[in-house]
Design a protein around this motif. Structure first.
Motif, PDB file in Angstrom:
ATOM      1  N   ASN A   1       2.329   6.325  -8.796  1.00 29.69           N
ATOM      2  CA  ASN A   1       3.299   7.336  -8.395  1.00 29.69           C
ATOM      3  C   ASN A   1       4.187   6.906  -7.233  1.00 29.69           C
ATOM      4  O   ASN A   1       5.079   7.654  -6.832  1.00 29.69           O
TER       5      ASN A   1
ATOM      6  N   GLY B   1       8.683 -12.643  -7.609  1.00 33.10           N
ATOM      7  CA  GLY B   1       9.639 -11.948  -8.443  1.00 33.10           C
ATOM      8  C   GLY B   1      11.058 -12.276  -8.009  1.00 33.10           C
ATOM      9  O   GLY B   1      11.343 -13.393  -7.558  1.00 33.10           O
ATOM     10  N   ASP B   2      11.921 -11.294  -8.099  1.00 33.57           N
ATOM     11  CA  ASP B   2      13.338 -11.525  -7.799  1.00 33.57           C
ATOM     12  C   ASP B   2      13.675 -11.379  -6.322  1.00 33.57           C
ATOM     13  O   ASP B   2      14.651 -11.948  -5.847  1.00 33.57           O
TER      14      ASP B   2
ATOM     15  N   GLY C   1      20.981   3.118  -6.658  1.00 34.06           N
ATOM     16  CA  GLY C   1      22.055   2.231  -7.081  1.00 34.06           C
ATOM     17  C   GLY C   1      21.614   0.820  -7.428  1.00 34.06           C
ATOM     18  O   GLY C   1      22.419   0.018  -7.918  1.00 34.06           O
ATOM     19  N   LEU C   2      20.344   0.514  -7.184  1.00 31.66           N
ATOM     20  CA  LEU C   2      19.842  -0.843  -7.470  1.00 31.66           C
ATOM     21  C   LEU C   2      18.730  -0.844  -8.509  1.00 31.66           C
ATOM     22  O   LEU C   2      18.302  -1.918  -8.949  1.00 31.66           O
ATOM     23  N   GLY C   3      18.239   0.306  -8.874  1.00 34.12           N
ATOM     24  CA  GLY C   3      17.175   0.376  -9.863  1.00 34.12           C
ATOM     25  C   GLY C   3      15.857  -0.151  -9.321  1.00 34.12           C
ATOM     26  O   GLY C   3      15.581  -0.078  -8.124  1.00 34.12           O
ATOM     27  N   LEU C   4      15.040  -0.698 -10.208  1.00 30.53           N
ATOM     28  CA  LEU C   4      13.753  -1.274  -9.838  1.00 30.53           C
ATOM     29  C   LEU C   4      13.892  -2.789  -9.769  1.00 30.53           C
ATOM     30  O   LEU C   4      14.385  -3.413 -10.707  1.00 30.53           O
TER      31      LEU C   4
ATOM     32  N   LEU D   1       6.685   0.696  -5.946  1.00 31.56           N
ATOM     33  CA  LEU D   1       5.976   1.082  -7.165  1.00 31.56           C
ATOM     34  C   LEU D   1       5.097  -0.074  -7.631  1.00 31.56           C
ATOM     35  O   LEU D   1       5.563  -1.198  -7.797  1.00 31.56           O
TER      36      LEU D   1
ATOM     37  N   LEU E   1      11.816  -6.461  -8.932  1.00 34.31           N
ATOM     38  CA  LEU E   1      10.478  -7.031  -8.895  1.00 34.31           C
ATOM     39  C   LEU E   1      10.284  -7.873  -7.643  1.00 34.31           C
ATOM     40  O   LEU E   1      11.064  -8.792  -7.366  1.00 34.31           O
TER      41      LEU E   1
ATOM     42  N   PHE F   1       2.818   2.597 -14.424  1.00 39.30           N
ATOM     43  CA  PHE F   1       3.158   2.664 -13.008  1.00 39.30           C
ATOM     44  C   PHE F   1       2.303   3.677 -12.260  1.00 39.30           C
ATOM     45  O   PHE F   1       1.876   4.688 -12.817  1.00 39.30           O
TER      46      PHE F   1
ATOM     47  N   GLN G   1      12.158   0.465  -5.541  1.00 40.87           N
ATOM     48  CA  GLN G   1      13.243   1.223  -6.145  1.00 40.87           C
ATOM     49  C   GLN G   1      14.176   1.699  -5.054  1.00 40.87           C
ATOM     50  O   GLN G   1      13.750   2.370  -4.110  1.00 40.87           O
TER      51      GLN G   1
ATOM     52  N   TYR H   1       7.124  -3.457  -7.541  1.00 40.72           N
ATOM     53  CA  TYR H   1       8.565  -3.250  -7.586  1.00 40.72           C
ATOM     54  C   TYR H   1       8.975  -2.391  -6.394  1.00 40.72           C
ATOM     55  O   TYR H   1       8.173  -1.624  -5.854  1.00 40.72           O
TER      56      TYR H   1
END
Lengths: 111, 115
Positions: A104, A58-59, A40-43, A90, A45, A102, A37, A35
């Motif tokens: 670190n 993923g996305d 404003g967009l989060g996590l 991540l 994939l 996850f 991070q 992922y």
């Protein structure tokens, strides 16, 4: 306790460089994920893998590739790094009925 | 298209009071929901989950509520403690076998507990 280890905490690379982010897990988990991070967009994939030599997009896979030659190791590759790939990366692993564990994170800066 | 939304980027709560974090989703195929907590310089850690067949799940100070008709879930923390200060992400999965499923994450809410 599950341990997911990402080889670097911080990386600084130049535009156009090939970048390898390494992730190792020690619990024999079948599934591994990458992922990123961003504020404003989060996590989001990037890629995931359910088994050795398997990979699924993923996305947001554009600009990335992955390698899973061994069960415990999942590598994320930036073929030609660009500034918009500056982010926190991540890695996570899981088995069928467990939540994601996850690492670190690796903070990558592309200049 | 953000399928999982956390509309409050930040929240401040007095120590000892209740913290309520909210999450909305748009995809009706989501079947399982999770909350993760993230401290600075660490990866997210799993906190609590709920299946769509339930409307509430409790674990100590943490309770998650699910309202399927409204496509809304919330995380309640009571009483709030300083160690709860972190960023909280909600996540959704298309199946109850969530370890095998892709998770779609929200944008996160930064919770600050004021001593």
């Amino acid at each position: 306790d599950v341990k997911v280890t990402q080889s670097s905490r911080y990386l600084v690379k130049r535009t156009g460089e090939k970048v390898f982010l390494e992730c190792v897990q020690d619990m024999d988990h079948e599934n591994m994920f990458w992922y990123r991070q961003d504020p404003g967009l989060g996590l989001r994939l990037i890629y995931f893998s359910y088994d050795v030599k398997m990979k699924e997009k993923g996305d947001i896979p554009e600009g990335y590739s992955v390698s899973r030659e061994k069960k415990e190791r999942f590598s994320l590759i930036l073929e030609s790094a660009s500034t918009n790939q500056t982010s926190m990366y991540l890695c996570a692993s899981s088995t069928g009925d467990s939540p994601l564990h996850f690492g670190n994170g690796t903070r990558l800066t592309v200049t | 298209d953000q399928q999982v939304k956390q509309n409050s980027p930040s929240l401040s709560v007095q120590e000892g009071r209740i913290s309520i974090l909210n999450c909305d989703y748009t995809n009706s195929m989501f079947d399982y929901f999770l909350w993760y907590k993230k401290y600075p310089a660490e990866g997210p850690t799993f906190l609590i989950s709920i299946s769509s067949i339930k409307d509430k799940n409790e674990d100590g100070r943490f309770t998650v509520f699910l309202n399927k008709s409204a496509k809304h879930l919330s995380l309640h923390i009571v009483p709030s403690q300083p160690g709860d200060s972190a960023v909280y992400f909600c996540a959704a999965s298309g199946g109850s076998n969530f370890g095998n499923e892709k998770l779609t994450f929200g944008t996160g809410t930064r919770l600050t507990i004021i001593p």
